[in-house]
Write a protein that holds these residues in place. Structure first.
Motif, PDB file in Angstrom:
ATOM      1  N   LEU A  19      39.915  74.193  15.922  1.00  0.00           N
ATOM      2  CA  LEU A  19      38.768  73.464  16.385  1.00  0.00           C
ATOM      3  C   LEU A  19      37.483  73.703  15.741  1.00  0.00           C
ATOM      4  O   LEU A  19      36.577  72.925  15.346  1.00  0.00           O
ATOM      5  CB  LEU A  19      38.654  73.665  17.953  1.00  0.00           C
ATOM      6  N   SER A  20      37.319  75.072  15.376  1.00  0.00           N
ATOM      7  CA  SER A  20      36.074  75.365  14.497  1.00  0.00           C
ATOM      8  C   SER A  20      36.145  74.657  12.997  1.00  0.00           C
ATOM      9  O   SER A  20      35.072  74.044  12.631  1.00  0.00           O
ATOM     10  CB  SER A  20      36.131  76.866  14.397  1.00  0.00           C
ATOM     11  N   GLN A  21      37.297  74.743  12.462  1.00  0.00           N
ATOM     12  CA  GLN A  21      37.392  73.891  11.406  1.00  0.00           C
ATOM     13  C   GLN A  21      37.168  72.348  11.344  1.00  0.00           C
ATOM     14  O   GLN A  21      36.347  71.551  10.551  1.00  0.00           O
ATOM     15  CB  GLN A  21      38.729  73.905  10.680  1.00  0.00           C
ATOM     16  N   TYR A  22      37.453  71.696  12.591  1.00  0.00           N
ATOM     17  CA  TYR A  22      37.205  70.326  12.933  1.00  0.00           C
ATOM     18  C   TYR A  22      35.715  70.209  12.964  1.00  0.00           C
ATOM     19  O   TYR A  22      35.061  69.426  12.491  1.00  0.00           O
ATOM     20  CB  TYR A  22      38.119  70.114  14.097  1.00  0.00           C
ATOM     21  N   TYR A  23      35.125  70.922  13.780  1.00  0.00           N
ATOM     22  CA  TYR A  23      33.641  70.928  13.824  1.00  0.00           C
ATOM     23  C   TYR A  23      33.044  71.022  12.636  1.00  0.00           C
ATOM     24  O   TYR A  23      31.898  70.309  12.291  1.00  0.00           O
ATOM     25  CB  TYR A  23      33.044  71.964  15.006  1.00  0.00           C
ATOM     26  N   GLN A  24      33.138  71.912  11.674  1.00  0.00           N
ATOM     27  CA  GLN A  24      32.863  71.914  10.567  1.00  0.00           C
ATOM     28  C   GLN A  24      32.774  70.974   9.714  1.00  0.00           C
ATOM     29  O   GLN A  24      31.970  70.482   9.014  1.00  0.00           O
ATOM     30  CB  GLN A  24      33.154  73.353   9.794  1.00  0.00           C
ATOM     31  N   LYS A  25      34.006  70.206   9.847  1.00  0.00           N
ATOM     32  CA  LYS A  25      34.338  69.160   8.735  1.00  0.00           C
ATOM     33  C   LYS A  25      33.389  67.945   9.340  1.00  0.00           C
ATOM     34  O   LYS A  25      32.632  67.337   8.537  1.00  0.00           O
ATOM     35  CB  LYS A  25      35.840  68.719   9.059  1.00  0.00           C
ATOM     36  N   ARG A  26      33.473  67.882  10.600  1.00  0.00           N
ATOM     37  CA  ARG A  26      32.454  66.725  11.100  1.00  0.00           C
ATOM     38  C   ARG A  26      31.189  66.950  11.039  1.00  0.00           C
ATOM     39  O   ARG A  26      30.421  65.894  10.718  1.00  0.00           O
ATOM     40  CB  ARG A  26      32.919  66.637  12.584  1.00  0.00           C
TER      41      ARG A  26
END
Length: 174
Positions: A19-26
């Protein structure tokens, strides 16, 4: 302005990190370059080496990241009805008060159960307030996290995407 996402567990291969990677990407797609500090990066002996004003060389790069950060986004899994103990240890190991004082934070709770760490986010909000960390009002709670990611590790449930997008947009302006 420096933004850091705190992946708030030391469990490897976790949904929290995903989820951290998702937030980083977005956030990157929205023009914000945010680093990820995973608590898997903490020294193994942090309790002996870095609490109570002692500092190890292994903790120094972590403290540097925290010191340079203006805005934090904490991704916090539910552990036994609250937040992970390692997150509290991390907060306690950081220099006080300058690590978090008058800085900003957004909070995201997640769990494999249906409530998305509501209690843990409330508990952690109290810790943040004590440390004079300004917490953004909009807090997200993602339950049943194992049903939220598609094959490419993107969130795909319409309501979850809507709420996380709203939170990210407000976090950028916060």
């Amino acid at each position: 302005m420096t933004t850091t996402i705190i992946s708030s567990t030391n469990r490897s291969n976790s949904s929290t990190y995903k989820l951290s990677q998702y937030y980083q990407k977005r956030l990157r797609e929205k023009g914000v370059d945010a680093g990820i500090l995973s608590l898997t990066q903490l020294p193994e002996n942090i309790i002996e080496s870095d609490l109570y004003n002692k500092r190890s060389e292994a903790f120094k790069p972590i403290q540097d990241i925290v010191s340079q950060t203006d805005k934090f986004l904490f991704i916090i899994p539910e552990y036994n009805g609250s937040f992970p103990g390692v997150l509290k240890v991390f907060m306690d190991a950081c220099n006080f008060p300058e690590s978090f004082y008058d800085k900003k934070a957004a909070l995201v709770g997640l769990s494999s159960g249906k409530y998305g760490n509501i209690r843990g986010i409330d508990h952690f909000t109290g810790v943040c307030h004590y440390m004079h960390l300004q917490v953004m009002q909009l807090k997200i709670h993602i339950g049943s996290i194992n049903k939220e990611f598609d094959a490419d590790n993107n969130l795909f449930q319409k309501d979850t995407v809507q709420f996380t997008e709203e939170q990210m947009d407000k976090f950028i302006l916060f």
